[in-house]
Enzyme design. Structure first.
Site, PDB file in Angstrom:
ATOM      1  N   ASP A  14       0.803  -1.225   0.000  1.00  0.00           N
ATOM      2  CA  ASP A  14       0.000   0.000   0.000  1.00  0.00           C
ATOM      3  C   ASP A  14       0.836   1.274   0.000  1.00  0.00           C
ATOM      4  OD1 ASP A  14      -2.242  -1.647   0.094  1.00  0.00           O
ATOM      5  OD2 ASP A  14      -2.241  -1.675   2.285  1.00  0.00           O
ATOM      6  N   LYS A  17       1.922   2.182  -5.054  1.00  0.00           N
ATOM      7  CA  LYS A  17       2.528   1.652  -6.291  1.00  0.00           C
ATOM      8  C   LYS A  17       1.629   1.876  -7.498  1.00  0.00           C
ATOM      9  CE  LYS A  17       2.470  -2.380  -4.340  1.00  0.00           C
ATOM     10  NZ  LYS A  17       2.069  -2.048  -2.963  1.00  0.00           N
ATOM     11  N   GLY A  41      -4.517  -4.268  -3.827  1.00  0.00           N
ATOM     12  CA  GLY A  41      -5.536  -3.238  -4.078  1.00  0.00           C
ATOM     13  C   GLY A  41      -4.791  -1.992  -4.485  1.00  0.00           C
ATOM     14  N   HIS A  42      -4.832  -1.656  -5.754  1.00  0.00           N
ATOM     15  CA  HIS A  42      -4.055  -0.524  -6.276  1.00  0.00           C
ATOM     16  C   HIS A  42      -5.017   0.579  -6.702  1.00  0.00           C
ATOM     17  CE1 HIS A  42      -0.443  -3.375  -7.193  1.00  0.00           C
ATOM     18  NE2 HIS A  42      -0.799  -3.367  -5.927  1.00  0.00           N
ATOM     19  N   GLN A 225       1.973  -6.046  -3.226  1.00  0.00           N
ATOM     20  CA  GLN A 225       2.441  -6.161  -1.839  1.00  0.00           C
ATOM     21  C   GLN A 225       3.731  -5.338  -1.663  1.00  0.00           C
ATOM     22  OE1 GLN A 225       1.456  -9.555  -3.392  1.00  0.00           O
ATOM     23  NE2 GLN A 225      -0.484  -8.635  -2.845  1.00  0.00           N
TER      24      GLN A 225
END
Ligand code: GDP
Ligand code: IMO
Ligand code: MG
Length: 429
Positions: A14, A17, A41-42, A225
């Site tokens: 988080d 990225k 989750g991006h 990650q």
């Protein structure tokens, strides 16, 4: 000289990225996810509109970019379809520009049931997984029993193998975890309509990437990650089940190290962690409230509150070494706006022996105390600043100090969630 860049996380995920990938793929031809799955989750924000991607690489928002989900990624067919439909609703179409490796292992319902059942059984010792079936899916891969994307192309073989593997998992789910048995026919029935949609996307993605490299196309490799969630280099067992450090790019795509020209480590200006496990610089009370509220530190995948802490340059320096990081990107600098003072952890001490301690391995985290340098904060806003010289001098000092400690240039500073809130100090292409 090729111009392929890797963008990966240097903390516990988080770091922002997705936003950086979205920004840098504007000038590239391919964007590649190489490990992890829909545990990621991006978040991308373009002109105020937010899109969260879990499986499809973040550069896909640029219409001319080709997205690749490479062999190192574990793919949930249902999560994939959900995401394709979400993009469609947002007028982003992936037809003929999203390819998935033949060799990507599948995540199916039994992986998710296992993940959840195990966490429940662990009780207070749970890892705090995302419950997406990631661990069990990678176990199947290593145990050489996984169903892979290529298996979706042969319904008869798929059905036979599915029956066997569901039987294998039902023994554990029912006898050991006291859960309900799963019916392989239901899984098969749900898969069939998906197969029609994804059939032509299933390709030899290694071959596609080799061709792209031969044609001098620019490629962005998107990490999921962070370095300390890595199965080998992270805070084991509180890690994910893939190599989120640099090796994951090589094994997860079939592209060799000579074809990577730049490795960008993304680092939040402070630190967060979601899920359990060591976090030496963790803060509570008012500082946590500040990071949490101003940084909206709630998981993009599970919505869980993220734990927060000061920037830890002991672990950051370790991430630099593990990944051969050539360039750093500092995100969420604006979240520090308004703090009276800012701390950077520059070393660790063993609180029993009072001697200095290096980055611990295994379970030797318990007695680690962070040693801080304290710097004055700034009152002027950095939110949305687009030029380095427009930052308050305290913020520039903070950035300079991180460069000094890590000995790596900071080439990007992110000053807000939007695609346009960015200071690009160096052009990468
Ligand atoms: P990722 O998993 O590394 O892609 O990061 P996430 O998307 O899970 O979390 C990063 C969060 O911070 C998202 O909500 C982003 O919109 C947001 N974000 C990214 N960069 C910045 C920044 O520079 N400033 C602020 N305030 N928010 C940012
Ligand atoms: P992005 O790509 C933050 C964490 C989980 C848990 C541990 C294991 O958005 O940075 P898993 O479901 O992978 O078996 O969970 O890893 N985790 C993440 N934390 N960001 C992520 O991805 C994460 N993906 C997994 O919270 O602690
Ligand atoms: Mg995330």
């Amino acid at each position: 000289m090729n111009k392929n860049i890797v963008i990966l996380g240097t903390q516990w995920g988080d770091e922002g990225k997705g936003k950086i990938v979205d920004c840098l793929t504007a000038d590239s031809s391919y964007v590649v996810r190489y490990q992890g799955g829909h545990n990621a989750g991006h978040t991308l924000v373009v002109n105020g509109k937010k899109i969260i991607l879990h499986l499809i690489p973040s550069g896909i928002l640029h219409n001319s970019v080709i997205g690749i989900i490479a062999n190192g990624v574990v793919v949930s067919p249902s999560a994939l379809i959900k995401e394709i439909n979400m993009l469609k609703k947002n007028n982003i179409f992936i037809s003929k520009r999203l390819f998935i490796s033949n060799s990507s292992p599948l995540i199916l319902q039994y992986h998710i049931e296992m993940d959840i059942a195990r966490e429940k059984k662990l009780g207070i010792n749970a890892l705090g997984t995302t419950g997406r079936g990631i661990g069990p899916a990678y176990e199947d891969k290593i145990a050489r029993r996984a169903l892979r994307m290529e298996d979706l192309k042969n319904e008869k073989v798929l059905s036979m193998r599915l029956e066997k593997i569901v039987d294998y998992y039902n023994h554990q789910l029912v006898s050991f975890y006291k859960q309900k048995a799963i019916d392989y026919k239901t899984i098969l029935k749900d898969l069939l309509p998906i197969i029609d949609i994804v059939h032509d996307m299933i390709q030899d993605t290694t071959c596609i990437l080799h061709q792209a490299i031969k044609n001098n196309k620019k490629i962005v490799f998107e990490g999921a990650q962070g370095s300390f969630l890595d199965i080998d280099h992270g805070t084991y067992p509180y890690v994910t089940s893939s190599n989120s450090t640099i090796g994951g790019v090589i094994t997860g795509t079939g592209v060799g190290p000579k074809d990577l020209s730049c490795i960008i480590g993304v680092t939040k200006a402070y630190c967060t962690r979601v899920g359990n496990g060591p976090f030496p610089t963790e803060v509570f009370d008012d500082i946590d409230k500040h990071f949490s509220n101003k940084g909206h530190e709630f998981g993009s995948t599970t919505g869980r509150k993220r734990r927060t802490g000061w920037l830890d340059t002991v672990s950051l320096s370790r991430a630099v070494k593990i990944n051969s990081i050539s360039s750093l990107c500092i995100t969420k600098l604006d979240v520090l706006d308004g703090l009276h003072e800012i701390k950077i952890c520059t070393s660790y001490k063993n609180s029993n022996t009072l001697e200095s301690a290096s980055f611990p391995e295994g379970d030797n985290w318990e007695n680690i105390t962070p040693i801080y340098e304290t710097y004055p904060g700034w009152t002027k806003k950095t939110l949305g600043v687009k030029k380095l010289e427009h930052l308050p001098h305290e913020a520039r000092n903070y950035i300079n100090r991180i460069e000094e400690i890590t000995q790596i240039p900071i080439n990007i500073v992110s000053t807000g969630p939007d695609r346009s809130d960015i200071i690009l100090i160096q052009d990468f292409f």
